[in-house]
Design an enzyme around this catalytic site. Structure first.
Site, PDB file in Angstrom:
ATOM      1  N   GLU A  58       9.508   7.760  -0.285  1.00 33.43           N
ATOM      2  CA  GLU A  58       9.005   6.566   0.394  1.00 33.43           C
ATOM      3  C   GLU A  58       8.421   5.656  -0.687  1.00 33.43           C
ATOM      4  O   GLU A  58       7.597   6.102  -1.486  1.00 33.43           O
ATOM      5  CB  GLU A  58       7.931   6.944   1.408  1.00 33.43           C
ATOM      6  CG  GLU A  58       7.383   5.764   2.209  1.00 33.43           C
ATOM      7  CD  GLU A  58       6.302   6.184   3.204  1.00 33.43           C
ATOM      8  OE1 GLU A  58       6.182   5.545   4.253  1.00 33.43           O
ATOM      9  OE2 GLU A  58       5.570   7.171   2.908  1.00 33.43           O
ATOM     10  N   GLU A  62       2.241  -3.625   7.223  1.00 35.53           N
ATOM     11  CA  GLU A  62       1.727  -2.356   7.733  1.00 35.53           C
ATOM     12  C   GLU A  62       0.245  -2.498   8.054  1.00 35.53           C
ATOM     13  O   GLU A  62      -0.504  -3.128   7.310  1.00 35.53           O
ATOM     14  CB  GLU A  62       1.931  -1.232   6.717  1.00 35.53           C
ATOM     15  CG  GLU A  62       1.438   0.123   7.203  1.00 35.53           C
ATOM     16  CD  GLU A  62       1.935   1.291   6.365  1.00 35.53           C
ATOM     17  OE1 GLU A  62       1.558   2.442   6.674  1.00 35.53           O
ATOM     18  OE2 GLU A  62       2.710   1.065   5.407  1.00 35.53           O
TER      19      GLU A  62
END
Length: 281
Positions: A116, A207
């Site tokens: 990620e 986010e």
């Protein structure tokens, strides 16, 4: 004659009916707002995920635009980009107004190995590098990015619960808008032993984590929104002797229009980024 016991049972039933109103729709309100989803919109891939804990609205606009507004407890991430990702010059613009823990980043995944990754352009009150291992730095797109690595153990991923590494490039001067030359970061990570795998999706993402805020971001690239080609390496320029006889250190500039410094690398090789910038990687 109705017995006393039967009377009590009947009274209890009536009491339950009177306790709950006929219209109790307030109990059915979905506090998570927009549900998690992926797909295509305006010629771009989009991904939106939420754990359901926050009040959040994600909206796809025309072309590469998306809007996100959130508040409350919970984790969420959404944005537009490409699937699969690749090394490319990603452009973006818009507004980003976080209140609390939030990131605006070039975000994506690879598989085999499962990675990620984030190229963080802006963030709220929490520095994402907190607690991470500093690996190095890279200069790209007019700024220095610090490179970090962390490990996530038994956490959600694109293949389910797994253990994997996170790679981070965190811009030291925050911005909301510009170009992210992803290949510069991919090459720098590789030079530090932070290997990547096969690209999955790559988006310019907002986010939020137990915070509030809003963003209105439009994404583009020098190769167009529909491009999904394989990752490519930047061209390599042949080292030449510098005027002073001293070659540049790893991650230093080694070329570009108007550059008069060392054009060779004591460590690594001189990698072409664009007409204005080459770097020892």
């Amino acid at each position: 004659m109705v017995s006393y016991k039967a009377f009590l049972i009947t009274l209890a039933a009536v009491t339950r009916v009177l306790t709950y109103p006929a219209n109790s729709s307030f109990e059915l309100v979905d506090r998570s707002g927009t549900p998690s989803s992926t797909g295509t919109s305006g010629g771009y891939y989009y991904s939106f995920w939420t754990d359901g804990g926050a009040d959040v609205t994600y909206t796809n606009g025309a072309g590469g635009e998306y809007k996100l507004q959130w508040s409350g407890n919970g984790n969420l991430v959404g944005g537009k980009g490409w699937n699969p990702g690749s090394a490319k010059a990603v452009t973006y613009s818009g507004t980003y107004s976080p209140n609390g823990n939030s990131y605006l980043s070039l975000y994506g995944w690879t598989t085999s190995p499962l990675i990620e990754y984030y190229v963080v352009e802006n963030f709220g009150t929490y520095d994402p590098s907190t607690g991470a291992t500093l690996k190095g730095t890279v200069v790209s797109d007019g700024a220095t990015y610090k490179i970090y690595q962390t490990q996530r153990v038994n956490q959600p991923s694109i293949i389910g619960t797994a253990t994997f590494y996170q790679y981070w490039s965190v811009r030291q001067t925050k911005r909301t808008g510009g170009t992210v030359t992803t290949g510069n970061h991919f090459n720098a990570w590789k030079a530090l032993g932070m290997n990547m795998g096969t690209f999955d999706y790559m988006i310019v993402a907002t986010e939020g984590y137990f915070s509030s805020g809003s963003s209105d971001i439009t994404v583009g690239s020098s190769t167009g929104g529909g491009d999904s080609g394989s990752p490519t390496s930047a061209p390599t320029t042949s080292p030449t002797t510098s005027p002073g006889g001293t070659c540049g250190a790893l991650y230093s500039q080694c070329g570009g229009t108007g550059f008069t410094g060392s054009q060779c690398c004591a460590s690594g090789t001189c990698k072409y980024a664009n007409s204005y910038y080459s770097q020892c990687l």
